[in-house]
Design an enzyme around this catalytic site. Sequence first.
Site, mmCIF file in Angstrom:
data_model
loop_
_atom_site.group_PDB
_atom_site.id
_atom_site.type_symbol
_atom_site.label_atom_id
_atom_site.label_comp_id
_atom_site.label_asym_id
_atom_site.label_seq_id
_atom_site.Cartn_x
_atom_site.Cartn_y
_atom_site.Cartn_z
ATOM 1 N N LYS A 94 6.533 -16.088 -4.756
ATOM 2 C CA LYS A 94 6.578 -14.678 -5.132
ATOM 3 C C LYS A 94 7.782 -14.491 -6.048
ATOM 4 O O LYS A 94 8.721 -15.290 -6.018
ATOM 5 C CB LYS A 94 6.749 -13.819 -3.861
ATOM 6 C CG LYS A 94 6.290 -12.399 -3.992
ATOM 7 C CD LYS A 94 4.842 -12.213 -3.643
ATOM 8 C CE LYS A 94 4.460 -10.747 -3.793
ATOM 9 N NZ LYS A 94 3.078 -10.487 -3.462
ATOM 10 N N GLY A 194 0.507 5.583 1.624
ATOM 11 C CA GLY A 194 0.616 4.930 0.311
ATOM 12 C C GLY A 194 -0.751 4.845 -0.325
ATOM 13 O O GLY A 194 -1.615 4.075 0.101
ATOM 14 N N GLY A 196 -1.597 4.069 -3.578
ATOM 15 C CA GLY A 196 -1.476 3.484 -4.906
ATOM 16 C C GLY A 196 -2.756 2.745 -5.262
ATOM 17 O O GLY A 196 -3.856 3.144 -4.877
ATOM 18 N N VAL A 198 -4.125 -0.006 -4.192
ATOM 19 C CA VAL A 198 -4.961 -0.449 -3.074
ATOM 20 C C VAL A 198 -5.359 0.731 -2.187
ATOM 21 O O VAL A 198 -6.533 0.897 -1.835
ATOM 22 C CB VAL A 198 -4.236 -1.519 -2.209
ATOM 23 C CG1 VAL A 198 -5.121 -1.968 -1.070
ATOM 24 C CG2 VAL A 198 -3.817 -2.705 -3.065
#
Length: 368
Positions: A94, A194, A196, A198
């Site tokens: 990552k 959240g 966003g 997804v």
Amino acid sequence: MTANTLPINELHKVDPVFGQISFDGHEQVVFCHDKDTGLKAIIGIHNTILGPALGGTRMWNYTNEWEALNDVLRLSRGMSFKSSISGLNLGGGKAVIIGDAKTQKNPELMRRFGEFVHSLSGKYYTAEDVGMETKDMDIVREVTPYVTGVSEAIGGSGNPSPITAYGVYMGMKAAAKYQFGTDNLNGKSVLVQGIGHVGEVLVEHLTNEGAIVTISDINEDRLHQVGSKYGAKIFTGDNLYASEVDIYAPCALGATINDDTIKMIKAKVIAGAANNQLANEVVHGQILKDKGILYAPDFLINAGGVINVYSELAKLSKAEVMQKTENIYNTSLDIFNLAETNDISTHHAALLIAQKRIDDKKLELQQK
Ligand code: NAD
């Protein structure tokens, strides 16, 4: 196998890199700096036994470098287990870029970052994560082939978020089946934190099935936009975690299940997209089990995105990507059963399966 974290303000009390609990046997950590573009990035390569380390790049305005380092280490380790449990021939890696994606991201910075990725000669492949979009990966592609999640127009698999959302939806349905006796989410109350890339698509799947969806986000504009588009309720109270819902879906950032929140959670199922939802995977995984809350391990159910970008390397068809993502349902049920049989947390059970595949491969390589 512990990757619990110290509070951010105490991270300096241990050795800076190798001493971090989240370091956990990382093969390589690369610090990237470029004076001209202001790039400050860290690439974490946790494990490459199953294949090249693949994981997205997150751009975030971290409070300090400790926080960025801790984040990249936790995220890259998570990728090793995510790819392993999903049966992909990929290791875990990552990257994080320190900065505000809205004001500090530009093509020069992305190209320079791509050059650092290129310098690793394919040991690490990048993709998008929070703060990144497909068009940013297209810029990285200008300087290196070691990038996935690029536009379909230039031969990539495009935005991975809808597939991630579909996998989370599959994992949530499996969790509902196990916990409530049916995977039908019609009438079930779900809190999506959240909304966003997804979160929004997850809301779409849920509302299509007749779930009663409540949404929360720090972005007011998106809240109203997504709320009215799908007929979802907007969370208005002051204690999100104490919400009387059947299912809590963390789809913002990690560590929302921590010492403070875990006492309040009333949901009977936790299933969401965010990486590293458990602030301390050992302690909080066990507390959820003790409280009778079924936790669908994040790295298992949010693997749709990595499956999608993997298709670029392994030349999988769209149908194969969908089939592998749909299989998250079956794998989740297997993990829940394994956890129950062995009287361990679901997170622990998932880690055992993921680690076993890595260990078996290591043995196979040593015996060659
Ligand atoms: P995104 O940046 O598009 O969306 C995140 C949303 O969370 C934003 O709308 C943001 O305003 C909101 N948010 C941030 N802090 C919040 C808070 N405290 N409370 C409520 N809302 C908050 O990111 P995304 O691509 O949708 O990813 C969401 C999560 O899923 C991340 O943790 C990411 O690492 C993980 N994930 C994403 C993918 C993918 O394919 N995009 C794959 C695997 C895992």
